[in-house]
Design an enzyme around this catalytic site. Structure first.
Site, PDB file in Angstrom:
ATOM      1  N   ARG A 172       0.853  -1.258  -0.017  1.00  0.00           N
ATOM      2  CA  ARG A 172       0.236  -0.016   0.219  1.00  0.00           C
ATOM      3  C   ARG A 172       0.943   1.219   0.108  1.00  0.00           C
ATOM      4  O   ARG A 172       0.688   2.133   0.707  1.00  0.00           O
ATOM      5  CB  ARG A 172      -0.826  -0.061   1.287  1.00  0.00           C
ATOM      6  N   SER A 246     -10.790  -0.189   4.288  1.00  0.00           N
ATOM      7  CA  SER A 246      -9.925  -0.389   5.355  1.00  0.00           C
ATOM      8  C   SER A 246      -9.310   0.877   5.506  1.00  0.00           C
ATOM      9  O   SER A 246      -8.688   1.592   4.814  1.00  0.00           O
ATOM     10  CB  SER A 246      -8.809  -1.489   4.738  1.00  0.00           C
ATOM     11  N   GLU A 344      -4.359   3.546   6.320  1.00  0.00           N
ATOM     12  CA  GLU A 344      -3.974   3.664   4.859  1.00  0.00           C
ATOM     13  C   GLU A 344      -4.837   4.755   4.111  1.00  0.00           C
ATOM     14  O   GLU A 344      -4.446   5.216   3.169  1.00  0.00           O
ATOM     15  CB  GLU A 344      -4.947   2.203   4.507  1.00  0.00           C
TER      16      GLU A 344
HETATM   17  C1  LIG Z   1     -15.210   0.467  -0.019  1.00  0.00           C
HETATM   18  C2  LIG Z   1     -13.969   0.611  -0.503  1.00  0.00           C
HETATM   19  C3  LIG Z   1     -13.321  -0.474  -0.311  1.00  0.00           C
HETATM   20  C4  LIG Z   1     -11.806  -0.569  -0.825  1.00  0.00           C
HETATM   21  N1  LIG Z   1     -10.978  -1.600  -1.006  1.00  0.00           N
HETATM   22  C5  LIG Z   1      -9.814  -1.582  -1.327  1.00  0.00           C
HETATM   23  C6  LIG Z   1      -9.084  -2.768  -1.597  1.00  0.00           C
HETATM   24  O1  LIG Z   1      -9.444  -3.817  -1.720  1.00  0.00           O
HETATM   25  N2  LIG Z   1      -7.690  -2.629  -1.998  1.00  0.00           N
HETATM   26  C7  LIG Z   1      -7.213  -1.424  -1.952  1.00  0.00           C
HETATM   27  O2  LIG Z   1      -5.964  -1.233  -2.128  1.00  0.00           O
HETATM   28  N3  LIG Z   1      -7.861  -0.242  -1.682  1.00  0.00           N
HETATM   29  C8  LIG Z   1      -9.058  -0.420  -1.561  1.00  0.00           C
HETATM   30  N4  LIG Z   1      -9.767   0.870  -1.198  1.00  0.00           N
HETATM   31  C9  LIG Z   1      -9.180   2.071  -1.151  1.00  0.00           C
HETATM   32  C10 LIG Z   1      -9.282   2.830  -2.751  1.00  0.00           C
HETATM   33  O3  LIG Z   1     -10.117   2.259  -3.455  1.00  0.00           O
HETATM   34  C11 LIG Z   1      -7.965   2.963  -3.280  1.00  0.00           C
HETATM   35  O4  LIG Z   1      -6.958   3.513  -2.761  1.00  0.00           O
HETATM   36  C12 LIG Z   1      -7.965   3.673  -4.499  1.00  0.00           C
HETATM   37  O5  LIG Z   1      -7.070   3.474  -5.474  1.00  0.00           O
HETATM   38  C13 LIG Z   1      -8.460   5.086  -4.379  1.00  0.00           C
HETATM   39  O6  LIG Z   1      -8.787   5.733  -5.804  1.00  0.00           O
HETATM   40  P1  LIG Z   1      -9.278   7.033  -5.950  1.00  0.00           P
HETATM   41  O7  LIG Z   1      -9.181   7.540  -7.397  1.00  0.00           O
HETATM   42  O8  LIG Z   1     -10.614   7.395  -5.298  1.00  0.00           O
HETATM   43  O9  LIG Z   1      -8.175   8.237  -5.093  1.00  0.00           O
HETATM   44  P2  LIG Z   1      -8.390   9.401  -4.272  1.00  0.00           P
HETATM   45  O10 LIG Z   1      -8.948   8.795  -2.967  1.00  0.00           O
HETATM   46  O11 LIG Z   1      -9.166  10.507  -4.823  1.00  0.00           O
HETATM   47  O12 LIG Z   1      -6.851   9.580  -3.834  1.00  0.00           O
HETATM   48  C14 LIG Z   1      -5.936   8.824  -3.142  1.00  0.00           C
HETATM   49  C15 LIG Z   1      -4.620   9.260  -3.327  1.00  0.00           C
HETATM   50  O13 LIG Z   1      -4.271   9.053  -4.675  1.00  0.00           O
HETATM   51  C16 LIG Z   1      -3.746  10.474  -5.210  1.00  0.00           C
HETATM   52  N5  LIG Z   1      -4.177  10.778  -6.347  1.00  0.00           N
HETATM   53  C17 LIG Z   1      -5.489  10.377  -6.890  1.00  0.00           C
HETATM   54  N6  LIG Z   1      -5.356  10.605  -8.259  1.00  0.00           N
HETATM   55  C18 LIG Z   1      -4.042  10.882  -8.523  1.00  0.00           C
HETATM   56  C19 LIG Z   1      -3.327  11.335  -9.862  1.00  0.00           C
HETATM   57  N7  LIG Z   1      -3.938  11.156 -11.007  1.00  0.00           N
HETATM   58  N8  LIG Z   1      -2.055  11.493  -9.912  1.00  0.00           N
HETATM   59  C20 LIG Z   1      -1.575  11.474  -8.615  1.00  0.00           C
HETATM   60  N9  LIG Z   1      -1.992  11.496  -7.426  1.00  0.00           N
HETATM   61  C21 LIG Z   1      -3.061  10.998  -7.482  1.00  0.00           C
HETATM   62  C22 LIG Z   1      -4.491  11.652  -4.168  1.00  0.00           C
HETATM   63  O14 LIG Z   1      -4.013  12.896  -3.942  1.00  0.00           O
HETATM   64  C23 LIG Z   1      -4.534  10.591  -2.737  1.00  0.00           C
HETATM   65  O15 LIG Z   1      -3.379  10.969  -2.106  1.00  0.00           O
HETATM   66  C24 LIG Z   1     -11.319   0.789  -0.988  1.00  0.00           C
HETATM   67  C25 LIG Z   1     -11.974   1.936  -0.817  1.00  0.00           C
HETATM   68  C26 LIG Z   1     -13.515   1.725  -0.420  1.00  0.00           C
HETATM   69  C27 LIG Z   1     -14.111   2.989  -0.382  1.00  0.00           C
END
Ligand SMILES: Cc1cc2nc3c(=O)[nH]c(=O)nc-3n(C[C@H](O)[C@H](O)[C@H](O)COP(=O)(O)OP(=O)(O)OC[C@H]3O[C@@H](n4cnc5c(N)ncnc54)[C@H](O)[C@@H]3O)c2cc1C
Length: 348
Positions: A172, A246, A344
């Site tokens: 992660r 998580s 996380e």
């Molecule tokens: C119900 C649920 C279940 C989940 N299950 C998992 C799982 O099984 N495994 C897992 O690993 N994660 C899981 N997650 C966490 C999440 O899905 C991941 O971390 C996902 O990659 C976040 O994507 P996002 O676009 O929403 O990022 P955001 O929440 O918008 O951003 C996350 C981070 O990435 C950065 N970021 C976003 N886009 C960019 C870009 N284009 N360039 C540079 N930085 C950027 C942001 O600044 C921030 O620091 C879960 C979340 C939820 C809500």
């Protein structure tokens, strides 16, 4: 096309926790050609944030600066390399723009007859954020199929392409992750090395139950569907109960500490990796549950009733309410097990 800019933007609908927060300015980036101008805007703002789908963020305050929402779209089968990459001789390169929804992209790769990402189905969020925390689930991590990341420096707009080996991927973690949500790089697109005939990865217990060894081998689509079914059964849907999955990472402790915990707490699950014999991983959810937090509710901030690792917003919780609950959970896990839980979720 000019950048889409909203002043005093409400971010409530843009984060999975549903926390009411406001940004002084929200810029939506839909065209890659506008990225240099968007970076100029970020550089001139006092505190800024890159935003994907907001699935891994906790807003603890309003943002007195610019939020850049990355909404770039586009996917293509990029081509085949002669050399295989990874354990399944994956050699078909696929590229997706950072704003593509992750799950839709996974389904699209399967529809192209490409496998590798099926265990990562239904993870919320965007393609661009996937390398940021090296998403993983059901025994597979993104890094196993990552080929490269195309990004622009937020310092000087310089374009850069990082091979997977240069991304600093860990559990992660990556070079793109930052504690404050503003990394040094704006990810534009991500390339994956996928396969037309990969081996199913079924070692995770839930998948072993879904596909007993006596049954015919499942297709990648079968696996993706099974993963979706398991996830829907186990995890609350943020559209119905606001959460960011998580909340903490599973802590990694040194092997002697793990031995001591096993002796003092019979039944504690300890994951040991023969390749890293000096360390062991502990399930954060189990530690939190043992401290009695599962199902706790304080106002609208709570710990999910079925899943102690998931903190939830029952309605109008503020980010500071969730953060205070998380801090108390950390303190009790340290007191009982001597183990520090690291979030996380990114605190903003
Ligand atoms: C119900 C649920 C279940 C989940 N299950 C998992 C799982 O099984 N495994 C897992 O690993 N994660 C899981 N997650 C966490 C999440 O899905 C991941 O971390 C996902 O990659 C976040 O994507 P996002 O676009 O929403 O990022 P955001 O929440 O918008 O951003 C996350 C981070 O990435 C950065 N970021 C976003 N886009 C960019 C870009 N284009 N360039 C540079 N930085 C950027 C942001 O600044 C921030 O620091 C879960 C979340 C939820 C809500």
């Amino acid at each position: 096309m000019p950048l889409a800019i909203t002043e005093s933007a409400d971010l409530t609908a843009l984060n999975a926790f549903g926390i009411a927060a406001c940004a002084r300015r929200l810029i939506t980036l839909s065209e890659e050609s506008d990225a240099p101008e968007a970076i100029d805007q970020l550089q001139s703002a006092p505190a800024s944030l890159l935003l994907g789908a907001g699935s891994n963020l906790l807003f603890t305050r309003d943002i007195d600066g610019t939020v850049l929402k990355v909404s770039l779209t586009g996917r293509k089968v990029f081509g085949a390399t002669t050399a295989g990459i990874g354990p399944d001789d994956a050699n078909v390169l696929v590229e997706a723009a950072a704003g593509e929804p992750w799950h839709d992209f996974v389904l699209w790769t399967l529809a192209q007859g490409l496998s590798g990402l099926e265990n990562l189905a239904l993870i919320p969020g965007s393609v661009g954020a996937a390398p940021v925390q090296n998403i993983g689930a059901y025994g597979v991590e993104l890094g196993e199929h990552l080929h490269s990341v195309r990004a622009l420096s937020l310092e000087d707009g310089r374009p850069c392409e990082f091979a997977a080996s240069e991304c600093g991927l860990g559990y992660r973690d990556s070079r793109f992750r930052s504690a404050t949500g503003l990394s040094r790089w704006l990810i534009l697109s991500v390339r994956f090395a996928l396969s037309r005939n990969s081996r199913p990865r079924l070692h995770y217990p839930d998948l072993q139950s879904a596909f007993p060894p006596t049954a015919p081998p499942p297709s990648p689509l079968d696996i993706a569907q099974a993963v979706c079914t398991i996830r829907r059964r186990k995890l609350p849907d943020p559209a119905e109960l606001r959460n960011a999955g998580s909340f903490f990472r599973n802590p990694v402790v040194d092997a002697t500490h793990a031995d001591r915990l096993s002796a003092n707490h019979p039944g504690i699950p300890v994951y040991r990796d023969p390749a890293a014999p000096h360390h062991a991983k502990l399930p954060a959810g189990w530690l939190i549950e043992q401290c009695g937090w599962k199902g706790t509710r304080r106002g609208d901030a709570g710990v999910h009733t079925q899943h102690a690792l998931v903190l939830v917003n029952y309605g109008r919780a503020r980010g500071s309410d969730i953060a205070a609950l998380a801090a108390d959970i950390q303190a009790s896990v340290i007191e009982r097990f001597g183990v520090r839980l690291e979030p996380e979720v990114v605190f903003v």
